[in-house]
Design an enzyme around this catalytic site. Structure first.
Site, PDB file in Angstrom:
ATOM      1  N   TYR A  50      13.425   9.021  81.639  1.00 42.65           N
ATOM      2  CA  TYR A  50      13.665  10.276  80.895  1.00 42.65           C
ATOM      3  C   TYR A  50      15.154  10.446  80.596  1.00 42.65           C
ATOM      4  O   TYR A  50      15.550  10.675  79.458  1.00 42.65           O
ATOM      5  CB  TYR A  50      13.155  11.444  81.734  1.00 42.65           C
ATOM      6  CG  TYR A  50      13.225  12.796  81.056  1.00 42.65           C
ATOM      7  CD1 TYR A  50      12.540  13.039  79.869  1.00 42.65           C
ATOM      8  CD2 TYR A  50      13.952  13.840  81.631  1.00 42.65           C
ATOM      9  CE1 TYR A  50      12.598  14.293  79.259  1.00 42.65           C
ATOM     10  CE2 TYR A  50      14.001  15.092  81.034  1.00 42.65           C
ATOM     11  CZ  TYR A  50      13.320  15.311  79.851  1.00 42.65           C
ATOM     12  OH  TYR A  50      13.373  16.551  79.257  1.00 42.65           O
TER      13      TYR A  50
ATOM     14  N   TYR B  82      23.814   8.973  63.614  1.00 39.03           N
ATOM     15  CA  TYR B  82      23.333   9.454  62.296  1.00 39.03           C
ATOM     16  C   TYR B  82      24.323  10.465  61.720  1.00 39.03           C
ATOM     17  O   TYR B  82      24.562  10.493  60.519  1.00 39.03           O
ATOM     18  CB  TYR B  82      21.942  10.091  62.414  1.00 39.03           C
ATOM     19  CG  TYR B  82      20.814   9.103  62.240  1.00 39.03           C
ATOM     20  CD1 TYR B  82      20.411   8.273  63.281  1.00 39.03           C
ATOM     21  CD2 TYR B  82      20.145   8.981  61.018  1.00 39.03           C
ATOM     22  CE1 TYR B  82      19.374   7.363  63.121  1.00 39.03           C
ATOM     23  CE2 TYR B  82      19.108   8.068  60.848  1.00 39.03           C
ATOM     24  CZ  TYR B  82      18.722   7.263  61.905  1.00 39.03           C
ATOM     25  OH  TYR B  82      17.698   6.354  61.744  1.00 39.03           O
TER      26      TYR B  82
ATOM     27  N   ASP C 185       1.509  10.479  66.866  1.00 40.74           N
ATOM     28  CA  ASP C 185       2.566  10.013  67.755  1.00 40.74           C
ATOM     29  C   ASP C 185       3.757   9.671  66.868  1.00 40.74           C
ATOM     30  O   ASP C 185       3.637   8.834  65.963  1.00 40.74           O
ATOM     31  CB  ASP C 185       2.063   8.773  68.515  1.00 40.74           C
ATOM     32  CG  ASP C 185       3.023   8.362  69.619  1.00 40.74           C
ATOM     33  OD1 ASP C 185       4.227   8.655  69.494  1.00 40.74           O
ATOM     34  OD2 ASP C 185       2.550   7.746  70.603  1.00 40.74           O
TER      35      ASP C 185
ATOM     36  N   GLY D 294       3.564  21.610  72.696  1.00 43.38           N
ATOM     37  CA  GLY D 294       4.033  21.581  74.093  1.00 43.38           C
ATOM     38  C   GLY D 294       4.413  22.970  74.569  1.00 43.38           C
ATOM     39  O   GLY D 294       4.266  23.957  73.829  1.00 43.38           O
ATOM     40  N   PHE D 295       4.926  23.036  75.778  1.00 42.62           N
ATOM     41  CA  PHE D 295       5.288  24.337  76.373  1.00 42.62           C
ATOM     42  C   PHE D 295       6.368  25.038  75.530  1.00 42.62           C
ATOM     43  O   PHE D 295       6.117  26.108  74.952  1.00 42.62           O
ATOM     44  CB  PHE D 295       5.734  24.097  77.826  1.00 42.62           C
ATOM     45  CG  PHE D 295       6.544  25.202  78.426  1.00 42.62           C
ATOM     46  CD1 PHE D 295       6.108  26.527  78.362  1.00 42.62           C
ATOM     47  CD2 PHE D 295       7.746  24.924  79.073  1.00 42.62           C
ATOM     48  CE1 PHE D 295       6.871  27.557  78.930  1.00 42.62           C
ATOM     49  CE2 PHE D 295       8.505  25.936  79.639  1.00 42.62           C
ATOM     50  CZ  PHE D 295       8.070  27.255  79.554  1.00 42.62           C
TER      51      PHE D 295
END
Ligand code: UDP
Length: 321
Positions: free
Chosen positions: A152, A166, A63, A17-18
């Site tokens: 998002y 966690y 994925d 990605g970017f």
């Protein structure tokens, strides 16, 4: 001289990605071994093509909503995978929710298995359309869960909650960074964000599309500065969220004018409707990052934008007259 960090073997989700690709490059420069994982729904192999010949770099197409099997030790994990532009996550809302929830769970499990620190890339969007300005990490935000940005914002908020769980349950060394607007070369021309849109429009002397009345504000951080913040955060021992961004704020109209000037463009401003739930203001309070990471942006907007405009100029292959 760039700051040196512990060498070792790192996994970067969203490595094509970017921001992920700039991070991979920085890790390779630091003589680390890097495993980039990407499913290419918004990332692109082209972003890391310059690294493919390097024996310390490998790229796995996967994925992360499916569990990851990685042999050998890992020194650290950077979890960067997610669609991140409003246009992308509006097109991919289910994928966005799944990567934040299921993908994050898989990657946290991997960190647990490898007993290594993990940094998760959260976002200023956890603050929603903020009622506190500038935004400090202690602010809980003002998010519309069912609006167009909810997929998002809530996936990242869930990811933060999961990461803290966690940490609390297993003592996993976790780091959470909240990334504010970041720009630079390798942004996708069609990701719909303000920087690629304005640069491509200005370079083509087409109208620059300002949404709303252009009075909404943003603060833009150059990608190299952001990557430096990510490196420092992973190698710190701070487990609560840290804002990473550039605190210099401006209106979108001012930003449009700046890009038009930098591109020596004949473009004019064209006003379009403001998308629903578009935050009216956004500016990070970075006191915490200064204190615990000794980090603050170094690249000023002019030089960062200059490099970015050069990148888009090559993409547009239409020289400025
Ligand atoms: N924006 C705009 N014109 C565009 C694209 C975006 O005026 O062509 C505005 C958008 O409405 C928002 C700001 O620029 O107020 C930043 O948008 P972007 O999509 O880059 O990211 P955001 O900060 O909203 O996540």
């Amino acid at each position: 001289m760039k700051k040196q960090y512990p060498k070792g073997r790192y996994l970067v989700s969203g490595g094509a990605g970017f921001i992920g690709s700039h991070l991979c490059e920085r890790l390779i420069e630091n003589e680390c071994e890097v495993i980039a994982v990407d499913n290419f729904i918004t990332g692109r192999p082209e972003n890391v093509k310059q690294l493919l010949g390097n024996s310390r770099f490998s790229l796995i197409e996967q994925d992360i909503i499916h569990s990851l099997k990685i042999s050998g030790n890992l020194t650290g994990i950077f979890h960067m995978a997610s669609p991140a532009s409003p246009v992308d996550y509006a097109k991919l809302p289910i994928e966005t929710l799944h990567v934040g929830a299921i993908g994050s769970d898989n990657i946290l499990k991997l960190a647990l298995e490898k007993k290594c620190p993990i940094l998760v890339a959260s976002t200023s969007e956890v603050y929603g359309d903020p009622l506190q300005h500038p935004q400090e990490e202690s602010y809980w935000g003002n998010v519309n869960p069912i609006g167009p940005r909810g997929c998002y914002d809530e996936s990242k908020r869930y990811m933060e909650a999961l990461t803290m769980a966690y940490h609390r349950v297993y003592g996993l060394p976790t780091r959470i960074v909240r990334i504010f607007n970041t720009y630079g070369p390798r942004m996708r021309v069609d990701d719909g964000r303000v920087v690629p849109n304005f640069c491509m429009q200005a370079l083509a002397h087409e109208p620059v599309t300002v949404y709303g009345d252009g009075s909404q504000t943003r603060s833009f951080c150059y990608v190299a500065d952001l990557v430096e913040g990510l490196m420092r955060a992973l190698h710190s021992d701070y487990t609560r969220p840290i804002n990473l961004g550039n605190p210099i704020e401006m209106t979108i109209s001012q930003f449009a004018q700046k890009i038009i000037n930098l591109c020596h463009s004949r473009s004019t401003l064209e006003y379009r409707p403001l998308p629903q739930d578009d935050p009216k203001t956004r500016r990070p309070d970075i006191s915490l990052a200064k204190k615990v990471l000794d980090w603050q942006p170094q690249v000023d907007l002019e030089s960062g934008l200059q490099r970015t405009v050069e990148f888009f100029k090559e993409k547009s292959q239409r020289p400025v007259s």
